[in-house]
Design an enzyme around this catalytic site. Structure first.
Site, PDB file in Angstrom:
ATOM      1  N   ARG A  70      35.502  35.718  -7.275  1.00 24.68           N
ATOM      2  CA  ARG A  70      35.443  35.042  -6.002  1.00 24.68           C
ATOM      3  C   ARG A  70      35.893  35.173  -4.742  1.00 24.68           C
ATOM      4  O   ARG A  70      37.275  36.951  -5.205  1.00 24.68           O
ATOM      5  CB  ARG A  70      36.633  33.711  -6.037  1.00 24.68           C
ATOM      6  N   ASP A  71      35.224  35.407  -3.456  1.00 20.94           N
ATOM      7  CA  ASP A  71      35.926  35.310  -2.437  1.00 20.94           C
ATOM      8  C   ASP A  71      37.549  35.047  -1.994  1.00 20.94           C
ATOM      9  O   ASP A  71      37.763  34.045  -2.379  1.00 20.94           O
ATOM     10  CB  ASP A  71      35.508  35.388  -1.467  1.00 20.94           C
ATOM     11  N   ILE A  72      38.090  36.569  -1.757  1.00 17.97           N
ATOM     12  CA  ILE A  72      40.075  35.917  -1.614  1.00 17.97           C
ATOM     13  C   ILE A  72      40.092  34.996  -0.135  1.00 17.97           C
ATOM     14  O   ILE A  72      40.965  34.157  -0.491  1.00 17.97           O
ATOM     15  CB  ILE A  72      40.450  37.231  -1.461  1.00 17.97           C
ATOM     16  N   ASN A  88      26.149  41.742   4.837  1.00 15.31           N
ATOM     17  CA  ASN A  88      26.719  42.755   5.951  1.00 15.31           C
ATOM     18  C   ASN A  88      26.957  44.288   5.867  1.00 15.31           C
ATOM     19  O   ASN A  88      27.120  45.143   4.988  1.00 15.31           O
ATOM     20  CB  ASN A  88      27.693  41.658   6.482  1.00 15.31           C
ATOM     21  N   HIS A 128      27.949  44.530  -0.909  1.00 11.64           N
ATOM     22  CA  HIS A 128      27.782  43.936  -2.004  1.00 11.64           C
ATOM     23  C   HIS A 128      26.955  42.924  -1.656  1.00 11.64           C
ATOM     24  O   HIS A 128      27.192  42.249  -0.436  1.00 11.64           O
ATOM     25  CB  HIS A 128      29.898  42.760  -2.058  1.00 11.64           C
ATOM     26  N   HIS A 139      26.814  38.728  -0.647  1.00 11.60           N
ATOM     27  CA  HIS A 139      27.898  37.342  -0.903  1.00 11.60           C
ATOM     28  C   HIS A 139      27.224  36.457  -1.080  1.00 11.60           C
ATOM     29  O   HIS A 139      25.718  36.052  -0.843  1.00 11.60           O
ATOM     30  CB  HIS A 139      28.433  37.050   0.839  1.00 11.60           C
TER      31      HIS A 139
HETATM   32  P1  5GP Z   1      32.543  42.352   4.086  1.00 16.97           P
HETATM   33  O1  5GP Z   1      32.920  41.791   5.871  1.00 16.97           O
HETATM   34  O2  5GP Z   1      32.801  43.520   3.801  1.00 16.97           O
HETATM   35  O3  5GP Z   1      30.347  41.639   3.409  1.00 16.97           O
HETATM   36  O4  5GP Z   1      33.186  41.396   3.208  1.00 16.97           O
HETATM   37  C1  5GP Z   1      33.940  41.581   2.538  1.00 16.97           C
HETATM   38  C2  5GP Z   1      34.480  40.360   1.919  1.00 16.97           C
HETATM   39  O5  5GP Z   1      35.689  40.969   0.227  1.00 16.97           O
HETATM   40  C3  5GP Z   1      35.315  39.134   2.672  1.00 16.97           C
HETATM   41  O6  5GP Z   1      34.558  38.445   2.015  1.00 16.97           O
HETATM   42  C4  5GP Z   1      36.728  39.087   1.905  1.00 16.97           C
HETATM   43  O7  5GP Z   1      37.351  37.835   2.250  1.00 16.97           O
HETATM   44  C5  5GP Z   1      36.390  40.079   0.900  1.00 16.97           C
HETATM   45  N1  5GP Z   1      38.255  40.397   0.287  1.00 16.97           N
HETATM   46  C6  5GP Z   1      38.864  41.310   0.364  1.00 16.97           C
HETATM   47  N2  5GP Z   1      39.453  41.426   0.163  1.00 16.97           N
HETATM   48  C7  5GP Z   1      39.630  41.588  -1.373  1.00 16.97           C
HETATM   49  C8  5GP Z   1      40.667  41.511  -2.330  1.00 16.97           C
HETATM   50  O8  5GP Z   1      40.478  42.046  -2.554  1.00 16.97           O
HETATM   51  N3  5GP Z   1      39.556  40.202  -2.961  1.00 16.97           N
HETATM   52  C9  5GP Z   1      38.849  39.539  -3.669  1.00 16.97           C
HETATM   53  N4  5GP Z   1      38.258  38.755  -4.586  1.00 16.97           N
HETATM   54  N5  5GP Z   1      37.970  39.294  -1.839  1.00 16.97           N
HETATM   55  C10 5GP Z   1      38.435  40.427  -1.034  1.00 16.97           C
END
Ligand code: 5GP
Ligand code: ZN
Length: 109
Positions: A30-32, A88, A101, A103
């Site tokens: 899950r996203d944090i 992204n 990754h 989403h």
């Molecule tokens: P990005 O913006 O790089 O596509 O998305 C990175 C995502 O990773 C963000 O939505 C953020 O909330 C999530 N994220 C960042 N650090 C952590 C973490 O330590 N654990 C989890 N579960 N999600 C994270």
């Protein structure tokens, strides 16, 4: 594995994270900081910086990321109502973690 990469540190257990799915290619958690009622991240075990860095050798990984997201949507009960899948790409595209990754977001009423 990259020392300062958040998702590599989730993969090596340094950042404890409940995994919803794992196989030899990828993990799902899950996203944090969720932006939807259901917000999962599908993350390959191989450290690839972004979509820009994919090579033809990674085609199987990318295909598995997408089919796993589809399967997770089914498992989370949002397949029928619908969902979004997105990458992204680099800073201008909103990427903040430079480990590839996908989403998966959905579950809106
Ligand atoms: P990005 O913006 O790089 O596509 O998305 C990175 C995502 O990773 C963000 O939505 C953020 O909330 C999530 N994220 C960042 N650090 C952590 C973490 O330590 N654990 C989890 N579960 N999600 C994270
Ligand atoms: Zn990484």
């Amino acid at each position: 594995m990259e020392k300062d990469c958040t998702f590599c540190n989730i993969l090596n257990g340094e950042i404890p994270t409940k995994l919803l799915f794992e196989n030899e290619t990828l993990i799902v958690f899950r996203d944090i900081n969720p932006i939807a009622p259901t917000h999962l991240l599908v993350v390959p075990k191989k450290h690839i910086r972004s979509i820009n860095d994919l090579t033809v050798d990674d085609n199987r990984i990318v295909s598995e990321i997408i089919t796993t997201a589809r399967d997770m949507a089914q498992k989370m009960g949002i397949a029928k109502s619908g969902y979004k899948l997105f990458f992204n790409v680099e800073k201008g595209g909103g990427q903040v973690i430079f480990h590839l990754h996908l989403h998966l977001v959905g579950g809106w009423k």
